[in-house]
Structure formats: C-alpha cells, structure tokens
Design a protein around this motif. Structure first.
Motif, PDB file in Angstrom:
ATOM      1  N   TYR A   1      14.518   8.272  -3.776  1.00 43.50           N
ATOM      2  CA  TYR A   1      13.643   7.112  -3.590  1.00 43.50           C
ATOM      3  C   TYR A   1      12.811   7.131  -2.316  1.00 43.50           C
ATOM      4  CZ  TYR A   1      16.504   5.341  -7.367  1.00 43.50           C
ATOM      5  OH  TYR A   1      17.152   5.197  -8.564  1.00 43.50           O
ATOM      6  N   GLY A   2      13.036   8.087  -1.433  1.00 40.24           N
ATOM      7  CA  GLY A   2      12.287   8.146  -0.184  1.00 40.24           C
ATOM      8  C   GLY A   2      12.898   7.252   0.883  1.00 40.24           C
ATOM      9  N   PHE A   3      12.364   7.334   2.085  1.00 41.69           N
ATOM     10  CA  PHE A   3      12.846   6.527   3.206  1.00 41.69           C
ATOM     11  C   PHE A   3      12.387   5.083   3.043  1.00 41.69           C
ATOM     12  CE2 PHE A   3      12.970  10.688   5.344  1.00 41.69           C
ATOM     13  CZ  PHE A   3      14.244  10.629   5.896  1.00 41.69           C
ATOM     14  N   ALA A   4      13.259   4.141   3.419  1.00 41.87           N
ATOM     15  CA  ALA A   4      12.919   2.720   3.369  1.00 41.87           C
ATOM     16  C   ALA A   4      12.604   2.215   4.776  1.00 41.87           C
ATOM     17  CB  ALA A   4      14.089   1.924   2.790  1.00 41.87           C
ATOM     18  N   ASN A   5      11.787   1.192   4.848  1.00 41.70           N
ATOM     19  CA  ASN A   5      11.484   0.494   6.106  1.00 41.70           C
ATOM     20  C   ASN A   5      10.980   1.417   7.206  1.00 41.70           C
ATOM     21  OD1 ASN A   5      12.383  -1.978   4.993  1.00 41.70           O
ATOM     22  ND2 ASN A   5      14.495  -1.404   5.431  1.00 41.70           N
ATOM     23  N   GLU A   6      10.073   2.313   6.874  1.00 46.72           N
ATOM     24  CA  GLU A   6       9.582   3.276   7.872  1.00 46.72           C
ATOM     25  C   GLU A   6       8.786   2.622   8.991  1.00 46.72           C
ATOM     26  OE1 GLU A   6       8.449   7.314   6.830  1.00 46.72           O
ATOM     27  OE2 GLU A   6       8.470   6.632   4.756  1.00 46.72           O
ATOM     28  N   LYS A   7       8.270   1.428   8.756  1.00 47.37           N
ATOM     29  CA  LYS A   7       7.457   0.778   9.785  1.00 47.37           C
ATOM     30  C   LYS A   7       8.282  -0.075  10.735  1.00 47.37           C
ATOM     31  CE  LYS A   7       3.385   0.989   7.001  1.00 47.37           C
ATOM     32  NZ  LYS A   7       2.186   0.392   6.536  1.00 47.37           N
ATOM     33  N   LYS A   8       9.555  -0.248  10.437  1.00 44.91           N
ATOM     34  CA  LYS A   8      10.431  -1.034  11.315  1.00 44.91           C
ATOM     35  C   LYS A   8      10.725  -0.253  12.580  1.00 44.91           C
ATOM     36  CE  LYS A   8      11.370  -4.333   8.281  1.00 44.91           C
ATOM     37  NZ  LYS A   8      11.322  -5.746   8.454  1.00 44.91           N
TER      38      LYS A   8
ATOM     39  N   LEU B   1      16.391   0.875  15.039  1.00 45.86           N
ATOM     40  CA  LEU B   1      17.077   2.081  14.591  1.00 45.86           C
ATOM     41  C   LEU B   1      17.886   1.816  13.333  1.00 45.86           C
ATOM     42  CD1 LEU B   1      17.853   5.044  15.181  1.00 45.86           C
ATOM     43  CD2 LEU B   1      19.761   4.166  16.513  1.00 45.86           C
ATOM     44  N   LEU B   2      18.517   0.652  13.229  1.00 50.13           N
ATOM     45  CA  LEU B   2      19.349   0.337  12.063  1.00 50.13           C
ATOM     46  C   LEU B   2      18.520   0.070  10.813  1.00 50.13           C
ATOM     47  CD1 LEU B   2      22.115  -1.888  13.671  1.00 50.13           C
ATOM     48  CD2 LEU B   2      22.291   0.476  12.903  1.00 50.13           C
ATOM     49  N   GLU B   3      17.307  -0.435  10.971  1.00 52.54           N
ATOM     50  CA  GLU B   3      16.474  -0.756   9.813  1.00 52.54           C
ATOM     51  C   GLU B   3      15.595   0.407   9.375  1.00 52.54           C
ATOM     52  OE1 GLU B   3      14.375  -4.501  10.069  1.00 52.54           O
ATOM     53  OE2 GLU B   3      15.878  -5.256  11.447  1.00 52.54           O
ATOM     54  N   ASN B   4      15.250   1.309  10.274  1.00 52.19           N
ATOM     55  CA  ASN B   4      14.362   2.427   9.963  1.00 52.19           C
ATOM     56  C   ASN B   4      15.203   3.666   9.643  1.00 52.19           C
ATOM     57  OD1 ASN B   4      12.691   4.760  10.220  1.00 52.19           O
ATOM     58  ND2 ASN B   4      11.198   3.544  11.356  1.00 52.19           N
ATOM     59  N   GLU B   5      15.297   4.015   8.352  1.00 49.28           N
ATOM     60  CA  GLU B   5      16.133   5.143   7.931  1.00 49.28           C
ATOM     61  C   GLU B   5      15.678   6.470   8.518  1.00 49.28           C
ATOM     62  OE1 GLU B   5      15.995   4.859   3.670  1.00 49.28           O
ATOM     63  OE2 GLU B   5      17.921   3.819   3.622  1.00 49.28           O
ATOM     64  N   ARG B   6      14.377   6.663   8.640  1.00 49.81           N
ATOM     65  CA  ARG B   6      13.872   7.931   9.182  1.00 49.81           C
ATOM     66  C   ARG B   6      14.385   8.152  10.610  1.00 49.81           C
ATOM     67  NH1 ARG B   6      10.155  11.545   7.591  1.00 49.81           N
ATOM     68  NH2 ARG B   6       9.363  10.210   5.954  1.00 49.81           N
ATOM     69  N   LYS B   7      14.415   7.100  11.409  1.00 47.68           N
ATOM     70  CA  LYS B   7      14.942   7.208  12.778  1.00 47.68           C
ATOM     71  C   LYS B   7      16.464   7.298  12.778  1.00 47.68           C
ATOM     72  CE  LYS B   7      11.230   4.663  15.060  1.00 47.68           C
ATOM     73  NZ  LYS B   7      10.893   3.447  15.814  1.00 47.68           N
ATOM     74  N   ARG B   8      17.099   6.496  11.923  1.00 51.48           N
ATOM     75  CA  ARG B   8      18.561   6.440  11.891  1.00 51.48           C
ATOM     76  C   ARG B   8      19.190   7.773  11.502  1.00 51.48           C
ATOM     77  NH1 ARG B   8      22.184   2.164   8.421  1.00 51.48           N
ATOM     78  NH2 ARG B   8      24.182   2.732   9.358  1.00 51.48           N
ATOM     79  N   TYR B   9      18.567   8.478  10.551  1.00 50.43           N
ATOM     80  CA  TYR B   9      19.128   9.734  10.062  1.00 50.43           C
ATOM     81  C   TYR B   9      18.369  10.961  10.565  1.00 50.43           C
ATOM     82  CZ  TYR B   9      21.905   6.731   7.116  1.00 50.43           C
ATOM     83  OH  TYR B   9      22.780   5.767   6.680  1.00 50.43           O
ATOM     84  N   ALA B  10      17.721  10.837  11.708  1.00 46.33           N
ATOM     85  CA  ALA B  10      17.053  11.990  12.319  1.00 46.33           C
ATOM     86  C   ALA B  10      18.110  13.065  12.584  1.00 46.33           C
ATOM     87  CB  ALA B  10      16.364  11.594  13.610  1.00 46.33           C
ATOM     88  N   PRO B  11      17.790  14.327  12.339  1.00 47.52           N
ATOM     89  CA  PRO B  11      18.777  15.402  12.562  1.00 47.52           C
ATOM     90  C   PRO B  11      19.293  15.407  13.990  1.00 47.52           C
ATOM     91  CG  PRO B  11      16.889  16.233  11.337  1.00 47.52           C
ATOM     92  CD  PRO B  11      16.533  14.846  11.786  1.00 47.52           C
ATOM     93  N   TRP B  12      20.606  15.365  14.147  1.00 42.42           N
ATOM     94  CA  TRP B  12      21.229  15.358  15.464  1.00 42.42           C
ATOM     95  C   TRP B  12      20.954  16.638  16.223  1.00 42.42           C
ATOM     96  CZ3 TRP B  12      26.795  12.936  15.378  1.00 42.42           C
ATOM     97  CH2 TRP B  12      26.708  11.616  14.901  1.00 42.42           C
ATOM     98  N   GLN B  13      20.791  17.753  15.508  1.00 42.48           N
ATOM     99  CA  GLN B  13      20.593  19.049  16.148  1.00 42.48           C
ATOM    100  C   GLN B  13      19.117  19.316  16.431  1.00 42.48           C
ATOM    101  OE1 GLN B  13      21.726  18.637  13.020  1.00 42.48           O
ATOM    102  NE2 GLN B  13      23.919  18.829  13.237  1.00 42.48           N
ATOM    103  N   GLY B  14      18.268  18.348  16.128  1.00 41.37           N
ATOM    104  CA  GLY B  14      16.836  18.566  16.238  1.00 41.37           C
ATOM    105  C   GLY B  14      16.332  19.242  14.981  1.00 41.37           C
ATOM    106  N   GLY B  15      15.103  19.609  14.953  1.00 35.32           N
ATOM    107  CA  GLY B  15      14.551  20.252  13.770  1.00 35.32           C
ATOM    108  C   GLY B  15      14.018  19.227  12.784  1.00 35.32           C
ATOM    109  N   VAL B  16      13.783  19.662  11.575  1.00 35.50           N
ATOM    110  CA  VAL B  16      13.199  18.807  10.550  1.00 35.50           C
ATOM    111  C   VAL B  16      14.221  18.480   9.475  1.00 35.50           C
ATOM    112  CG1 VAL B  16      10.854  19.670  10.914  1.00 35.50           C
ATOM    113  CG2 VAL B  16      12.333  20.801   9.272  1.00 35.50           C
ATOM    114  N   TYR B  17      13.960  17.379   8.772  1.00 36.92           N
ATOM    115  CA  TYR B  17      14.791  17.005   7.644  1.00 36.92           C
ATOM    116  C   TYR B  17      14.652  18.073   6.570  1.00 36.92           C
ATOM    117  CZ  TYR B  17      14.448  12.319   9.641  1.00 36.92           C
ATOM    118  OH  TYR B  17      14.499  11.244  10.471  1.00 36.92           O
ATOM    119  N   GLY B  18      15.696  18.275   5.799  1.00 36.75           N
ATOM    120  CA  GLY B  18      15.557  19.221   4.707  1.00 36.75           C
ATOM    121  C   GLY B  18      16.762  19.233   3.806  1.00 36.75           C
TER     122      GLY B  18
END
Length: 90
Positions: free
Chosen positions: A48-55, A58-75
């Motif tokens: 379904y894609g990331f939700a609340n990307e404009k929030k 950190l808790l509401e913006n999934e893209r920020k919340r699940y950013a890779p801990w090791q750095g790099g890109v999502y995949g």
C-alpha cells in the motif's frame, strides 16, 4: 492471495532478511525488539505504500519511522500468488 516469500534488504532495524511463507502456518516467534512489528509494517508498505509522508512526527510518518538503521536505501521484495498467478513486488 497467499504470501510466498519476502526479502528485506533494508527497512528499519531489519537488514538482509529472507522469509519463506510457503508452509500453511508461519508463526514469527522472536524476542522483544527483534522486529516483528517492523516486518508487518514492511509487508503493509510493500502493498500500500508509505502512509502520512507529509507528517513531521516520527511516530506518524512511516518513511521516517522505518528509515534503515544502518543507513542506505529502503529495499526488498515480496512474492505472492493470487488465483494461480505469481506476482513480485519490488
């Protein structure tokens, strides 16, 4: 629809993880902090894609919340079957 496999390259704390869901039941029994909720979020985002990307929160913006801990890109990838046909999400 039936999930078959998933590979998480980078998503939150999960990195280079392969899961095989082809058995009839696949419980995920791991210790606290392993990433069970992160695995569920990965599957949700893949379909379904990331939700609340404009929030900003950190808790509401999934893209920020699940950013890779090791750095790099999502995949990652998810393979599933629906009505006898195979599909792959990347």
């Amino acid at each position: 629809m039936k999930l078959l496999t998933c590979h998480i390259e980078n998503f939150g704390r999960l990195r280079d993880l392969d899961m095989d869901f082809r058995s009839s039941l696949h419980p995920v029994c791991e210790e606290n902090g392993w990433g069970k909720s992160t695995l569920a979020a990965f599957l949700l985002v893949m379909f379904y894609g990331f939700a609340n990307e404009k929030k900003r929160s950190l808790l509401e913006n999934e893209r920020k919340r699940y950013a890779p801990w090791q750095g790099g890109v999502y995949g990652g990838t998810v393979t599933y079957e629906k009505e006898g046909k195979l599909f792959r999400l990347e």
